[in-house]
Design a protein around this motif. Structure first.
Motif, PDB file in Angstrom:
ATOM      1  N   ALA A   1       9.345   4.864  -9.802  1.00  3.53           N
ATOM      2  CA  ALA A   1       9.408   5.157  -8.320  1.00  3.53           C
ATOM      3  C   ALA A   1       8.611   4.238  -7.168  1.00  3.53           C
ATOM      4  O   ALA A   1      10.020   3.402  -6.509  1.00  3.53           O
ATOM      5  N   PHE A   2       7.302   4.030  -7.352  1.00  2.77           N
ATOM      6  CA  PHE A   2       6.705   3.305  -6.654  1.00  2.77           C
ATOM      7  C   PHE A   2       7.059   1.707  -6.785  1.00  2.77           C
ATOM      8  O   PHE A   2       6.669   0.805  -5.743  1.00  2.77           O
ATOM      9  N   ALA A   3       7.237   1.413  -7.869  1.00  5.90           N
ATOM     10  CA  ALA A   3       7.766   0.123  -7.881  1.00  5.90           C
ATOM     11  C   ALA A   3       8.523  -0.494  -7.119  1.00  5.90           C
ATOM     12  O   ALA A   3       8.787  -1.239  -7.244  1.00  5.90           O
ATOM     13  N   ALA A   4      10.025   0.702  -8.021  1.00  9.26           N
ATOM     14  CA  ALA A   4      11.462   0.600  -7.391  1.00  9.26           C
ATOM     15  C   ALA A   4      11.479   0.486  -6.295  1.00  9.26           C
ATOM     16  O   ALA A   4      11.838  -0.437  -4.980  1.00  9.26           O
ATOM     17  N   ALA A   5      10.047   0.712  -4.912  1.00 11.48           N
ATOM     18  CA  ALA A   5      10.245   0.928  -3.533  1.00 11.48           C
ATOM     19  C   ALA A   5       9.478  -0.248  -3.289  1.00 11.48           C
ATOM     20  O   ALA A   5       9.906  -0.748  -2.059  1.00 11.48           O
ATOM     21  N   GLN A   6       8.828  -0.579  -3.750  1.00  8.05           N
ATOM     22  CA  GLN A   6       7.805  -1.973  -3.972  1.00  8.05           C
ATOM     23  C   GLN A   6       8.890  -3.063  -3.815  1.00  8.05           C
ATOM     24  O   GLN A   6       8.714  -4.093  -3.051  1.00  8.05           O
ATOM     25  N   CYS A   7       9.717  -2.675  -4.691  1.00  3.65           N
ATOM     26  CA  CYS A   7      10.892  -4.251  -4.703  1.00  3.65           C
ATOM     27  C   CYS A   7      11.949  -3.915  -3.264  1.00  3.65           C
ATOM     28  O   CYS A   7      12.179  -5.584  -3.304  1.00  3.65           O
TER      29      CYS A   7
ATOM     30  N   GLY B   1      14.820  12.984  -0.076  1.00  7.24           N
ATOM     31  CA  GLY B   1      14.853  12.901   1.874  1.00  7.24           C
ATOM     32  C   GLY B   1      13.355  12.419   2.054  1.00  7.24           C
ATOM     33  O   GLY B   1      12.644  12.376   1.768  1.00  7.24           O
ATOM     34  N   ARG B   2      13.207  13.272   3.127  1.00 10.65           N
ATOM     35  CA  ARG B   2      11.902  12.753   3.727  1.00 10.65           C
ATOM     36  C   ARG B   2      11.019  13.824   2.652  1.00 10.65           C
ATOM     37  O   ARG B   2       8.764  12.792   2.674  1.00 10.65           O
ATOM     38  N   SER B   3      11.041  15.132   2.481  1.00 10.64           N
ATOM     39  CA  SER B   3      10.265  16.001   1.665  1.00 10.64           C
ATOM     40  C   SER B   3      10.682  16.668   0.392  1.00 10.64           C
ATOM     41  O   SER B   3      10.598  17.270  -0.129  1.00 10.64           O
ATOM     42  N   VAL B   4      11.611  15.639  -0.278  1.00 17.43           N
ATOM     43  CA  VAL B   4      12.790  16.461  -1.072  1.00 17.43           C
ATOM     44  C   VAL B   4      13.048  15.156  -2.075  1.00 17.43           C
ATOM     45  O   VAL B   4      13.357  13.804  -1.727  1.00 17.43           O
TER      46      VAL B   4
ATOM     47  N   ASN C   1      13.035   7.462  -1.235  1.00 15.97           N
ATOM     48  CA  ASN C   1      14.364   6.587  -0.689  1.00 15.97           C
ATOM     49  C   ASN C   1      13.619   5.155  -0.625  1.00 15.97           C
ATOM     50  O   ASN C   1      13.372   4.466   0.520  1.00 15.97           O
ATOM     51  N   ASN C   2      14.331   4.257  -1.178  1.00 11.83           N
ATOM     52  CA  ASN C   2      14.014   3.007  -1.813  1.00 11.83           C
ATOM     53  C   ASN C   2      15.594   2.724  -0.258  1.00 11.83           C
ATOM     54  O   ASN C   2      14.494   0.941   0.254  1.00 11.83           O
ATOM     55  N   ALA C   3      15.885   2.331   0.089  1.00  7.50           N
ATOM     56  CA  ALA C   3      17.080   1.778   1.106  1.00  7.50           C
ATOM     57  C   ALA C   3      16.386   2.309   2.251  1.00  7.50           C
ATOM     58  O   ALA C   3      16.204   0.906   2.951  1.00  7.50           O
ATOM     59  N   ALA C   4      16.013   3.198   2.769  1.00  4.18           N
ATOM     60  CA  ALA C   4      15.346   4.068   3.497  1.00  4.18           C
ATOM     61  C   ALA C   4      14.359   2.995   4.087  1.00  4.18           C
ATOM     62  O   ALA C   4      14.344   1.876   5.335  1.00  4.18           O
ATOM     63  N   LEU C   5      13.109   2.752   2.844  1.00  2.14           N
ATOM     64  CA  LEU C   5      12.174   1.330   3.143  1.00  2.14           C
ATOM     65  C   LEU C   5      12.435   0.390   3.374  1.00  2.14           C
ATOM     66  O   LEU C   5      11.860  -0.282   4.083  1.00  2.14           O
TER      67      LEU C   5
ATOM     68  N   ASP D   1       0.754  -1.113  -0.038  1.00  5.07           N
ATOM     69  CA  ASP D   1       0.075  -0.043  -0.063  1.00  5.07           C
ATOM     70  C   ASP D   1       0.867   1.467   0.023  1.00  5.07           C
ATOM     71  O   ASP D   1       1.926   1.375   0.635  1.00  5.07           O
ATOM     72  N   PRO D   2       0.562   1.631  -0.843  1.00  6.54           N
ATOM     73  CA  PRO D   2       1.322   3.520  -0.537  1.00  6.54           C
ATOM     74  C   PRO D   2       1.518   4.623   0.368  1.00  6.54           C
ATOM     75  O   PRO D   2       2.366   4.922   1.119  1.00  6.54           O
ATOM     76  N   GLU D   3       0.904   3.768   1.668  1.00 10.13           N
ATOM     77  CA  GLU D   3       0.150   3.944   3.344  1.00 10.13           C
ATOM     78  C   GLU D   3       1.840   4.098   4.052  1.00 10.13           C
ATOM     79  O   GLU D   3       2.724   4.328   4.361  1.00 10.13           O
ATOM     80  N   ALA D   4       2.143   2.497   3.613  1.00 13.54           N
ATOM     81  CA  ALA D   4       3.823   2.418   3.385  1.00 13.54           C
ATOM     82  C   ALA D   4       5.093   3.321   3.449  1.00 13.54           C
ATOM     83  O   ALA D   4       6.168   2.673   3.991  1.00 13.54           O
ATOM     84  N   LEU D   5       5.128   4.030   2.718  1.00  9.41           N
ATOM     85  CA  LEU D   5       5.917   5.096   2.192  1.00  9.41           C
ATOM     86  C   LEU D   5       5.983   6.156   3.426  1.00  9.41           C
ATOM     87  O   LEU D   5       7.080   6.835   3.460  1.00  9.41           O
ATOM     88  N   LEU D   6       4.644   6.429   4.139  1.00  8.45           N
ATOM     89  CA  LEU D   6       4.079   7.037   4.669  1.00  8.45           C
ATOM     90  C   LEU D   6       5.269   7.284   6.379  1.00  8.45           C
ATOM     91  O   LEU D   6       5.766   7.891   7.025  1.00  8.45           O
ATOM     92  N   ALA D   7       6.185   5.825   5.906  1.00  8.44           N
ATOM     93  CA  ALA D   7       7.332   5.741   6.854  1.00  8.44           C
ATOM     94  C   ALA D   7       7.887   6.556   6.898  1.00  8.44           C
ATOM     95  O   ALA D   7       9.036   6.715   8.296  1.00  8.44           O
ATOM     96  N   VAL D   8       8.925   6.688   6.202  1.00  9.45           N
ATOM     97  CA  VAL D   8       9.969   7.374   5.817  1.00  9.45           C
ATOM     98  C   VAL D   8       9.793   8.586   5.123  1.00  9.45           C
ATOM     99  O   VAL D   8      10.506   9.436   4.560  1.00  9.45           O
ATOM    100  N   HIS D   9       8.409   9.024   4.706  1.00  7.45           N
ATOM    101  CA  HIS D   9       8.029   9.990   3.546  1.00  7.45           C
ATOM    102  C   HIS D   9       7.521  11.469   4.096  1.00  7.45           C
ATOM    103  O   HIS D   9       6.604  10.261   4.415  1.00  7.45           O
ATOM    104  N   ASP D  10       7.074  11.791   4.145  1.00  6.99           N
ATOM    105  CA  ASP D  10       5.629  13.366   4.858  1.00  6.99           C
ATOM    106  C   ASP D  10       4.258  13.133   3.264  1.00  6.99           C
ATOM    107  O   ASP D  10       5.293  12.782   2.622  1.00  6.99           O
ATOM    108  N   ALA D  11       4.285  12.635   3.891  1.00 10.16           N
ATOM    109  CA  ALA D  11       1.598  12.842   2.952  1.00 10.16           C
ATOM    110  C   ALA D  11       2.418  13.969   2.100  1.00 10.16           C
ATOM    111  O   ALA D  11       2.274  13.434   1.312  1.00 10.16           O
TER     112      ALA D  11
END
Length: 343
Positions: free
Chosen positions: A128-134, A161-164, A172-176, A54-64
């Motif tokens: 980008a979202f596919a890379a994050a999911q990988c 970064g969190r918002s850049v 940020n794939n590694a941070a995720l 879910d895209p919500e998983a991105l919000l653990a490291v990125h601003d909404a």
């Protein structure tokens, strides 16, 4: 080793970038991931598709608001009557306001970007979202018992970064991946960035945290991108003070100097007592890379893989840079082959 890959990376084909003052075709191109994929398949690795997070998983490291911008940026560009790739034309530098996001797409782009070298096109969000999911899938596999997994991420992520966004990176794939490991039961995670360019985005995300150690060996920001982070005196803040270690090295660095820095980095990770490792695997430390300036030959990548494996940790390797396109597959395969052989 499980190899996680999505063909959706092909939807991001940036066009042109501003590189050291010149408008040039993007160094970060789809062929990079294709050469890696081909080399790994030839070496006998099987590819697995990423899971549907879910895209919500991105919000653990990125601003909404930042994530929402990325998802809608190109559609807004089109609504503004424009087409093709998007590059910003203004940034909130010193003396300008940074406390509000302009309503127009051009201003919003400059607010969230930190360079003019990271074009957005119609398929950028999908890629980008596919890379994050990988990356998150690779972390999930390790959390479920695999000793290691590799995420063939494109676009890369460690400058986001969190918002850049910038430096060819959007999420940020590694941070995720590190966050997934933490959420799935690993108490301490070390994130080791070996890309030639400092992972400023990763440092930003974990700057005030003591559960994720960030260690980076990279070209000195005195002369190398991203210029404004990556100095040795940056050590974290608050609870995270002492949990950032930067090891900047000068242009022209060869293996002996690099290997000494590697000793320091690996010792710090061991001292941290990490339960798992995430590697931001940039192979732009190669001597033939067109936008980097270390002097490491192809024979050094198996050595790097063996040194990483020597930590004996459950490991997620996440693809970052590497712009000597025809050699990138061989260099990545060198790291992964030696890593697997030593486990």
């Amino acid at each position: 080793m499980q190899i996680v890959h999505s063909p959706l990376h092909l939807r991001h084909d940036g066009g042109m970038e501003l590189h050291r003052g010149a408008l040039v075709p993007c160094y970060e191109m789809p062929a990079r991931a294709e050469y890696i994929r081909e080399a790994l398949v030839e070496a006998g690795h099987a590819l697995v598709v990423p899971r549907d997070f879910d895209p919500e998983a991105l919000l653990a490291v990125h601003d909404a608001d930042f994530v929402a911008f990325l998802r809608t940026a190109h559609a807004r560009w089109r609504e503004d009557g424009r087409d093709g790739f998007m590059l910003p034309s203004g940034f909130p530098a010193r003396g300008l306001r940074r406390d509000r996001v302009p309503s127009g797409i051009s201003g919003a782009m400059g607010y969230y970007a930190f360079d003019a070298g990271t074009p957005i096109v119609e398929g950028t969000w999908d890629a980008a979202f596919a890379a994050a999911q990988c990356a998150m899938t690779a972390a999930a596999l390790v959390a479920e018992g695999e000793r290691s997994a590799y995420a063939l991420c494109r676009p890369p992520g460690h400058h986001a970064g969190r918002s850049v966004y910038g430096g060819y990176c959007f999420l940020n794939n590694a941070a995720l991946a590190a966050q997934q490991l933490r959420e799935r039961g690993f108490g301490k995670v070390a994130l080791f960035d070996v890309d030639y360019h400092h992972g400023n985005g990763t440092q930003d995300i974990f700057w005030e945290r003591d559960d994720v150690l960030f260690v980076s060996i990279h070209g000195t920001p005195e002369t190398e991108y991203p210029y404004f982070l990556g100095y040795a005196d940056e050590r974290g803040a608050g609870a995270g003070e002492g949990f950032t270690l930067n090891l900047p090295l000068p242009r022209g660095t060869g293996w002996d100097t690099y290997d000494a820095a590697l000793d320091t980095a690996l010792q710090r990770i061991a001292d941290f007592g990490a339960d798992a490792l995430v590697v931001s695997l940039g192979v732009d430390i190669y001597e033939g890379d067109p936008i980097s300036a270390f002097k490491l030959g192809a024979e050094r990548f198996p050595q790097l893989g063996a040194r990483l494996a020597s930590l004996g940790l459950p490991t997620v390797l996440v693809q970052e840079g590497g712009y000597a396109v025809r050699e990138i597959g061989t260099n990545v395969a060198g790291v992964l082959g030696a890593f697997g052989a030593c486990r």
